[in-house]
Design a protein around this motif. Structure first.
Motif, mmCIF file in Angstrom:
data_model
loop_
_atom_site.group_PDB
_atom_site.id
_atom_site.type_symbol
_atom_site.label_atom_id
_atom_site.label_comp_id
_atom_site.label_asym_id
_atom_site.label_seq_id
_atom_site.Cartn_x
_atom_site.Cartn_y
_atom_site.Cartn_z
ATOM 1 N N LYS A 15 -1.768 4.850 -7.134
ATOM 2 C CA LYS A 15 -2.592 3.771 -7.667
ATOM 3 C C LYS A 15 -3.509 3.236 -6.566
ATOM 4 O O LYS A 15 -3.270 3.458 -5.379
ATOM 5 C CB LYS A 15 -1.717 2.629 -8.191
ATOM 6 C CG LYS A 15 -0.714 3.028 -9.273
ATOM 7 C CD LYS A 15 -1.411 3.345 -10.585
ATOM 8 C CE LYS A 15 -0.383 3.625 -11.685
ATOM 9 N NZ LYS A 15 -1.042 3.952 -12.986
ATOM 10 N N GLU A 16 -4.523 2.507 -6.983
ATOM 11 C CA GLU A 16 -5.446 1.908 -6.023
ATOM 12 C C GLU A 16 -5.644 0.434 -6.340
ATOM 13 O O GLU A 16 -5.586 0.022 -7.500
ATOM 14 C CB GLU A 16 -6.810 2.625 -6.059
ATOM 15 C CG GLU A 16 -6.763 4.065 -5.579
ATOM 16 C CD GLU A 16 -8.145 4.717 -5.572
ATOM 17 O OE1 GLU A 16 -9.113 4.030 -5.962
ATOM 18 O OE2 GLU A 16 -8.244 5.892 -5.173
ATOM 19 N N ILE A 17 -5.890 -0.362 -5.292
ATOM 20 C CA ILE A 17 -6.202 -1.771 -5.468
ATOM 21 C C ILE A 17 -7.671 -1.890 -5.884
ATOM 22 O O ILE A 17 -8.550 -1.236 -5.309
ATOM 23 C CB ILE A 17 -5.962 -2.552 -4.162
ATOM 24 C CG1 ILE A 17 -4.499 -2.445 -3.743
ATOM 25 C CG2 ILE A 17 -6.358 -4.021 -4.329
ATOM 26 C CD1 ILE A 17 -3.529 -3.027 -4.720
ATOM 27 N N MET A 58 0.816 -1.204 0.000
ATOM 28 C CA MET A 58 0.000 0.000 0.000
ATOM 29 C C MET A 58 0.860 1.270 0.000
ATOM 30 O O MET A 58 0.451 2.306 -0.523
ATOM 31 C CB MET A 58 -0.953 -0.004 1.195
ATOM 32 C CG MET A 58 -1.947 -1.165 1.192
ATOM 33 S SD MET A 58 -2.733 -1.441 -0.434
ATOM 34 C CE MET A 58 -3.551 0.120 -0.711
ATOM 35 N N LYS A 98 0.377 -3.239 -10.655
ATOM 36 C CA LYS A 98 0.571 -1.858 -11.097
ATOM 37 C C LYS A 98 1.161 -0.982 -9.984
ATOM 38 O O LYS A 98 1.633 0.124 -10.251
ATOM 39 C CB LYS A 98 -0.756 -1.265 -11.574
ATOM 40 C CG LYS A 98 -1.248 -1.853 -12.893
ATOM 41 C CD LYS A 98 -2.571 -1.244 -13.317
ATOM 42 C CE LYS A 98 -3.048 -1.834 -14.637
ATOM 43 N NZ LYS A 98 -4.364 -1.282 -15.055
ATOM 44 N N CYS A 99 1.128 -1.492 -8.749
ATOM 45 C CA CYS A 99 1.684 -0.738 -7.619
ATOM 46 C C CYS A 99 3.162 -1.028 -7.386
ATOM 47 O O CYS A 99 3.811 -0.325 -6.603
ATOM 48 C CB CYS A 99 0.903 -1.063 -6.339
ATOM 49 S SG CYS A 99 -0.750 -0.343 -6.251
ATOM 50 N N SER A 154 -4.203 -5.108 -10.742
ATOM 51 C CA SER A 154 -4.156 -3.825 -10.033
ATOM 52 C C SER A 154 -3.056 -3.843 -8.973
ATOM 53 O O SER A 154 -2.444 -2.814 -8.675
ATOM 54 C CB SER A 154 -5.511 -3.519 -9.382
ATOM 55 O OG SER A 154 -5.783 -4.371 -8.278
ATOM 56 N N CYS A 172 1.637 1.704 -3.589
ATOM 57 C CA CYS A 172 0.450 2.232 -4.277
ATOM 58 C C CYS A 172 0.317 3.728 -4.049
ATOM 59 O O CYS A 172 0.010 4.498 -4.972
ATOM 60 C CB CYS A 172 -0.815 1.522 -3.783
ATOM 61 S SG CYS A 172 -0.973 -0.207 -4.256
ATOM 62 N N ASN A 173 0.564 4.151 -2.807
ATOM 63 C CA ASN A 173 0.478 5.564 -2.477
ATOM 64 C C ASN A 173 1.508 6.371 -3.256
ATOM 65 O O ASN A 173 1.218 7.463 -3.751
ATOM 66 C CB ASN A 173 0.684 5.751 -0.972
ATOM 67 C CG ASN A 173 0.630 7.197 -0.544
ATOM 68 O OD1 ASN A 173 -0.387 7.871 -0.704
ATOM 69 N ND2 ASN A 173 1.734 7.695 -0.001
ATOM 70 N N GLU A 187 -7.786 3.349 1.909
ATOM 71 C CA GLU A 187 -7.311 2.118 1.278
ATOM 72 C C GLU A 187 -8.331 1.005 1.522
ATOM 73 O O GLU A 187 -8.474 0.499 2.633
ATOM 74 C CB GLU A 187 -5.941 1.743 1.844
ATOM 75 C CG GLU A 187 -4.887 2.816 1.561
ATOM 76 C CD GLU A 187 -3.584 2.618 2.316
ATOM 77 O OE1 GLU A 187 -2.630 3.386 2.067
ATOM 78 O OE2 GLU A 187 -3.516 1.704 3.170
#
Length: 400
Positions: free
Chosen positions: A277-279, A269, A295-296, A292, A272-273, A358
């Protein structure tokens, strides 16, 4: 602020043991030139046991022949008998080994001698040492003519900087605190002035980013060379370590790699931050969910590979303890800088993170799927899962 924790006071019994230990070192040196010191009047001057006082050894707990104190057992190929052991009155690894042979395994003096194993035989697993495995390295010392000389640890240390594990701050703090630290996020030789400039920016209300002298790119690092480095921090492909230092190819020096380990989901996470990006918690299929997740990734599959373990001793440390236990561990290895710029100014590499946004934390099904996927497909997380809690976790050994 100082990153080296204060050390607990030494108990009186331990202080007495250490006093006896150094007395034994003196006696060993004297006996080597034919001088005999009698500490027990009941022992004749012709008795060889007079070279060491009776209080240095404990009698065997049971009948039979007591085992001799071991020192660097099984590490003969990596043993440097001429290496001067710090804080031992000028004794070498060879003389420490000889002294150990005169003690009983399990005695207090044996335990104190074995504390020096990590200096004389750095490849020895920490769990085989008898006491807390604080590594001690040679510090700056005089050469006899009033000049200061510096000795280096017998091996190189490498920090595998995994993205979003606090490596920028760790590199910067170590470079500002110790000598011979070389890293993508700072070098010791100019860390003082770099941090002083950062302190001015803070007063001016500017954002502090890892730039300028706080960001040394790999081509520049290679141009400088690593000959003056004791500790190298790099956020490059795992192949950088293999190709530059693997199997002692760098001037014949052995290298030990240290890998930070962070909770898998929390680490994901954070990445992602960083990438904004987001899950996809509402994904219709697992494939969509896992896409997804991927992509993080911030160089997640690039900086660590199991292949490293074929070329190096690879150890881990707890991400949450890198500025306490891990820094304390390295303080026993690296040479302190004469001048340090305090407090250290953190270089920001991430925007503020709001965990309430999140979705993964509120969806148990998604959380379990993602955690299982990470462990099954990411070598870095597999390594940490196996290393943490084992004899190769540095921060665990520091607490013992």
């Amino acid at each position: 602020m100082s990153m080296t924790p204060s050390k607990p006071a030494i108990s009186r019994p331990l202080a007495m043991v250490r006093l006896r230990f150094f007395a034994a070192l003196l006696l060993l040196a004297l006996s080597s030139v034919g001088v005999i010191v009698v500490l027990n009047p009941k022992i004749s001057s012709t008795d060889s046991s007079a070279h060491l006082p009776e209080v240095l050894s404990k009698p065997p707990a049971s009948g039979g022949v007591a085992a001799k104190c071991t020192f660097c057992k099984g590490e003969e190929s990596n043993f440097n008998q001429d290496w001067v052991v710090p804080e031992s009155g000028g004794n070498t690894c060879g003389s420490m080994k000889a002294m150990a042979a005169g003690q009983l395994n399990g005695s207090d003096i044996c335990a104190l001698i074995q504390e020096k194993e990590r200096v004389c035989c750095p490849g020895l697993p920490a769990s085989t040492n008898a006491t807390k495995h604080q590594v001690t390295a040679n510090k700056s010392k005089g050469d006899g003519d009033g000049n200061m000389t510096t000795s280096h640890p017998p091996i190189l240390y490498g920090h595998v900087h995994m993205a979003k594990t606090g490596g920028t701050s760790l590199n910067g703090i170590l470079a500002n605190t110790f000598e011979h630290v070389c890293g993508h996020k700072g070098y010791s030789y100019d860390a003082f002035q770099d941090n002083e400039r950062a302190k001015i920016k803070v007063k001016e209300g500017q954002n502090i980013r890892p730039e300028g002298r706080s960001r040394v790119f790999l081509p520049i690092m290679k141009e400088i060379g690593f000959e003056d480095c004791d500790y190298i921090s790099a956020e490059n492909s795992w192949m950088f370590w293999r190709d530059t230092f693997g199997n002692g190819k760098f001037h014949g020096l052995k290298m030990e790699l240290h890998v930070p380990c962070r909770d898998r989901l929390d680490h994901l996470m954070s990445q992602c931050n960083y990438l904004r990006k987001e899950i996809a918690c509402d994904a219709k299929t697992d494939e969509e969910l896992f896409n997804s997740v991927k992509k993080c990734y911030v160089f997640l599959l690039d900086r660590y590979a199991h292949h490293l373990q074929k070329h190096f001793d690879v150890k881990c440390f707890d991400f949450k303890k890198q500025f306490t236990d891990y820094t304390e561990y390295m303080s026993g290895i690296l040479q302190k800088r004469r001048f340090q710029s305090t407090p250290y100014v953190k270089r920001e590499t991430n925007r503020p993170r709001n965990q309430t946004n999140e979705c993964i934390w509120g969806n148990e099904t998604v959380l379990e799927k993602v955690e299982k996927y990470l462990l099954e497909t990411v070598p870095y997380y597999q390594f940490c899962d196996q290393c943490m809690g084992s004899e190769n976790e540095i921060t665990l050994q520091q607490q013992q």
